[in-house]
Design an enzyme around this catalytic site. Sequence first.
Site, mmCIF file in Angstrom:
data_model
loop_
_atom_site.group_PDB
_atom_site.id
_atom_site.type_symbol
_atom_site.label_atom_id
_atom_site.label_comp_id
_atom_site.label_asym_id
_atom_site.label_seq_id
_atom_site.Cartn_x
_atom_site.Cartn_y
_atom_site.Cartn_z
ATOM 1 N N ARG A 46 0.872 -1.180 0.000
ATOM 2 C CA ARG A 46 0.000 0.000 0.000
ATOM 3 C C ARG A 46 0.903 1.221 0.000
ATOM 4 O O ARG A 46 2.116 1.120 0.039
ATOM 5 C CB ARG A 46 -1.005 -0.017 1.161
ATOM 6 C CG ARG A 46 -0.632 -0.684 2.442
ATOM 7 C CD ARG A 46 0.403 0.011 3.268
ATOM 8 N NE ARG A 46 0.148 1.435 3.388
ATOM 9 C CZ ARG A 46 1.069 2.341 3.610
ATOM 10 N NH1 ARG A 46 2.332 1.993 3.738
ATOM 11 N NH2 ARG A 46 0.779 3.617 3.701
ATOM 12 N N ALA A 48 0.827 5.246 -1.921
ATOM 13 C CA ALA A 48 0.673 5.615 -3.336
ATOM 14 C C ALA A 48 1.885 5.277 -4.219
ATOM 15 O O ALA A 48 1.738 4.559 -5.218
ATOM 16 C CB ALA A 48 0.288 7.088 -3.428
ATOM 17 N N ARG A 89 -6.967 -0.198 -7.314
ATOM 18 C CA ARG A 89 -7.436 0.817 -6.352
ATOM 19 C C ARG A 89 -7.675 2.119 -7.115
ATOM 20 O O ARG A 89 -6.932 2.421 -8.057
ATOM 21 C CB ARG A 89 -6.409 1.026 -5.219
ATOM 22 C CG ARG A 89 -6.314 -0.190 -4.287
ATOM 23 C CD ARG A 89 -5.437 0.078 -3.076
ATOM 24 N NE ARG A 89 -6.087 0.942 -2.105
ATOM 25 C CZ ARG A 89 -5.464 1.422 -1.019
ATOM 26 N NH1 ARG A 89 -4.205 1.117 -0.781
ATOM 27 N NH2 ARG A 89 -6.111 2.194 -0.172
ATOM 28 N N GLN A 204 -2.412 2.377 9.788
ATOM 29 C CA GLN A 204 -1.087 2.505 9.164
ATOM 30 C C GLN A 204 -0.114 3.253 10.075
ATOM 31 O O GLN A 204 1.089 2.987 10.063
ATOM 32 C CB GLN A 204 -1.196 3.254 7.827
ATOM 33 C CG GLN A 204 -1.862 2.479 6.706
ATOM 34 C CD GLN A 204 -3.353 2.753 6.631
ATOM 35 O OE1 GLN A 204 -3.995 3.098 7.635
ATOM 36 N NE2 GLN A 204 -3.933 2.594 5.462
ATOM 37 N N ASP A 245 -2.124 10.997 -2.054
ATOM 38 C CA ASP A 245 -2.450 9.968 -3.043
ATOM 39 C C ASP A 245 -2.738 10.581 -4.408
ATOM 40 O O ASP A 245 -2.466 9.980 -5.433
ATOM 41 C CB ASP A 245 -3.648 9.141 -2.564
ATOM 42 C CG ASP A 245 -3.189 8.180 -1.493
ATOM 43 O OD1 ASP A 245 -3.067 8.602 -0.327
ATOM 44 O OD2 ASP A 245 -2.883 7.026 -1.827
ATOM 45 N N LYS A 256 -4.967 10.028 3.102
ATOM 46 C CA LYS A 256 -5.685 9.132 4.006
ATOM 47 C C LYS A 256 -6.731 9.865 4.838
ATOM 48 O O LYS A 256 -6.509 10.994 5.284
ATOM 49 C CB LYS A 256 -4.657 8.450 4.916
ATOM 50 C CG LYS A 256 -5.204 7.454 5.892
ATOM 51 C CD LYS A 256 -6.067 6.379 5.262
ATOM 52 C CE LYS A 256 -5.370 5.607 4.157
ATOM 53 N NZ LYS A 256 -6.287 4.741 3.378
HETATM 54 O O1 MRU Z 1 -4.563 3.086 2.004
HETATM 55 P P1 MRU Z 1 -3.085 3.347 1.949
HETATM 56 O O2 MRU Z 1 -2.341 2.769 3.116
HETATM 57 O O3 MRU Z 1 -2.499 2.940 0.627
HETATM 58 O O4 MRU Z 1 -2.986 4.920 2.064
HETATM 59 C C1 MRU Z 1 -1.727 5.526 2.106
HETATM 60 C C2 MRU Z 1 -1.786 6.989 2.267
HETATM 61 O O5 MRU Z 1 -2.832 7.596 2.324
HETATM 62 C C3 MRU Z 1 -0.478 7.720 2.254
HETATM 63 O O6 MRU Z 1 -0.514 8.831 3.080
HETATM 64 C C4 MRU Z 1 -0.211 8.187 0.812
HETATM 65 O O7 MRU Z 1 -0.352 7.106 -0.051
HETATM 66 C C5 MRU Z 1 1.109 8.788 0.661
HETATM 67 S S1 MRU Z 1 2.354 7.550 0.697
HETATM 68 C C6 MRU Z 1 3.870 8.242 0.406
#
Ligand code: MRU
Length: 354
Positions: A46, A48, A89, A204, A245, A256
């Site tokens: 997971r 981005a 996704r 996370q 993202d 997030k």
């Molecule tokens: O659902 P996830 O864990 O993939 O979400 C991740 C996030 O929202 C991160 O903050 C975002 O992807 C930035 S990662 C460098």
Amino acid sequence: MIPPRLIFRKGALKILDQRLLPDRVKFISVKDAAATAKATKDMALRGAPLIGCAAAFGFALEIRRLRPSTSAGLRSLARRTASLLKAARPTAVALFYAADRMLNMALGFAAKNPGRFTAAARKELLDLIDREARLVTSEDAAACLAMGKLGADLLPKNCVVMTHCNAGALATMGIGTAVGVITAAHKLGKVKRAYACETRPYLQGARLTIWELMREGVPSELITDNMAAHIIKTCGVNAIVVGADRIAANGDTANKIGTYGLAVIARHHRIPFYVAAPAPTIDLLAYDGGAIVIEERSSEEVTFVKGLRIAPRGVKVRHPAFDVTPASLITALITEKGVISPVTRENIKKNLAK
Ligand code: MRU
């Protein structure tokens, strides 16, 4: 040290299974694009940028597995594979960026080599595709380093910083975006303390970010999401740094769920709110945040914690996995190309043109 997130070798991709962290470091092996997409959908990987890097490798695996022998075959396989990967996704644009980049490379090769491929052309194709996937990854690592440096310069000495979700090494192929800024500032001796919000419902922050910060030796504390306003008010927090993202052309930023609330609190307390994200996170096709698709995830992720039911059976649940922070609440966007502040359409365009 943070374990490698993706290992691409000999027609297989090993993926660090982030669902098991921090308790276990275990890799799963995938051999094709469908399995890569499934691992992404199921959250084995997971974050981005990492989702994008995995998609690039998944694309390369598929071309290697099916070894198309004609330009028409390559074109149709490449289109199918890119669509399959992109369906994993909806919110992180890095996934679309990487899949389209691989697709364009394959289409370009097909255009240059019409008809049946020679043995040499087939080998050249596999080499090209592998190289492009590795390039997506190495560019991500380099972008993280650059953002770390630029972001660390923005933080004050002795700073108390807060972050949300996991925008660390685990979300990228480098040192991370927002967490990369914090660890880079820590290396300069600038960080008094970092707070990681636990990030309900997927945790996370609790499972990944605080683990990373501890491993990097950053003085840090874990808080639950509902403690953020109180901690900001009472513990001298003087900056918030998060990842992204997808960033719309006007700077509205999807990240997030919970990020928007932190930005509102930051504005109330007049502390800077920074978003660190590599340039491909900016989606110029999204006019503003309203154009960003927000992933809705399962109700079980809200009603269960580690297999334990915490809400009544049959309860109605909402689970948007991301929210959109308006550009007006963001002090600066930090990309590998520079710092964008104030966050305006014009400044974003200028940054991307560098
Ligand atoms: O659902 P996830 O864990 O993939 O979400 C991740 C996030 O929202 C991160 O903050 C975002 O992807 C930035 S990662 C460098």
